[in-house]
Scaffold this active site. Sequence first.
Site, mmCIF file in Angstrom:
data_model
loop_
_atom_site.group_PDB
_atom_site.id
_atom_site.type_symbol
_atom_site.label_atom_id
_atom_site.label_comp_id
_atom_site.label_asym_id
_atom_site.label_seq_id
_atom_site.Cartn_x
_atom_site.Cartn_y
_atom_site.Cartn_z
ATOM 1 N N ARG A 1 0.856 -1.198 0.000
ATOM 2 C CA ARG A 1 0.000 0.000 0.000
ATOM 3 C C ARG A 1 0.885 1.239 0.000
ATOM 4 N NH1 ARG A 1 -3.614 0.023 5.104
ATOM 5 N NH2 ARG A 1 -4.449 -1.804 3.989
ATOM 6 N N HIS B 1 1.690 -2.079 5.690
ATOM 7 C CA HIS B 1 1.472 -2.407 4.281
ATOM 8 C C HIS B 1 2.463 -1.667 3.377
ATOM 9 C CE1 HIS B 1 -2.298 -4.793 4.064
ATOM 10 N NE2 HIS B 1 -2.631 -4.166 5.176
ATOM 11 N N ASP C 1 -3.788 -8.345 3.287
ATOM 12 C CA ASP C 1 -5.159 -8.526 3.791
ATOM 13 C C ASP C 1 -5.822 -9.563 2.903
ATOM 14 O OD1 ASP C 1 -4.816 -6.497 5.688
ATOM 15 O OD2 ASP C 1 -5.565 -4.954 4.333
ATOM 16 N N GLU D 1 -7.686 -7.456 13.555
ATOM 17 C CA GLU D 1 -8.214 -7.665 12.204
ATOM 18 C C GLU D 1 -7.892 -9.089 11.755
ATOM 19 O OE1 GLU D 1 -7.572 -3.023 10.726
ATOM 20 O OE2 GLU D 1 -6.279 -4.603 9.908
ATOM 21 N N HIS E 1 -5.614 -9.598 8.490
ATOM 22 C CA HIS E 1 -4.373 -8.836 8.344
ATOM 23 C C HIS E 1 -3.173 -9.658 8.820
ATOM 24 C CE1 HIS E 1 -2.199 -4.781 8.796
ATOM 25 N NE2 HIS E 1 -1.380 -5.637 9.380
#
Length: 199
Positions: free
Chosen positions: A67, A111, A118, A178, A181
Amino acid sequence: MTNIRTLVPDIDEDIHYASADNFTGAVVDGYQAPACYLRTAAAQALARVESTLRAQGYRLRLWDCYRPARAVAAFVRWAGDLSDTRTKAAHYPNLDKGKLLGEYIAPVSGHSRGATVDLTLLHCAGTTCQPLDMGTDFDFFDPRAHTDDPGITPAQRANRQRLLEAMTAEGFVNYAPEWWHYSLPPAAVPDLIYDVPVR
């Protein structure tokens, strides 16, 4: 960085931030294509997870990989705009938007180091695969998304545990709030953040 499709050409990808189907309600800055890039060691480990799961009748579905830092900054700007609550019902129905910064949205994301992914699990019968019920959708900002949340059903817990076991077998570490993740710490360069757009 390695595009995961160079290792697993038919891996299932549903890169949410390259479309408007995400908690911001818009394509996120830095996502010019729906692609999954990871540091090579992380991509290789993920390919091994996929191979093991396929032998058991399962597959992975990838929602996000590397990301860009500019995407993380876009998340922070979105979280600061308290007037935009278009996605509240789907992503944070039980929280005020002003409380998302911190546990759910951070100014720096692992990320952006290229070793975090994810993802979820699919169960396959022949060439037909269906997502498993994990108890929440992706990017659901709520305690129910915690990997060990006590409120989920036994079947949902078993599904999360299957994903956890498959990922940890290759060295990935889960982020407990999460269930989707996972990071591979040895594949990341500490304190190195990338901001190259996903193309």
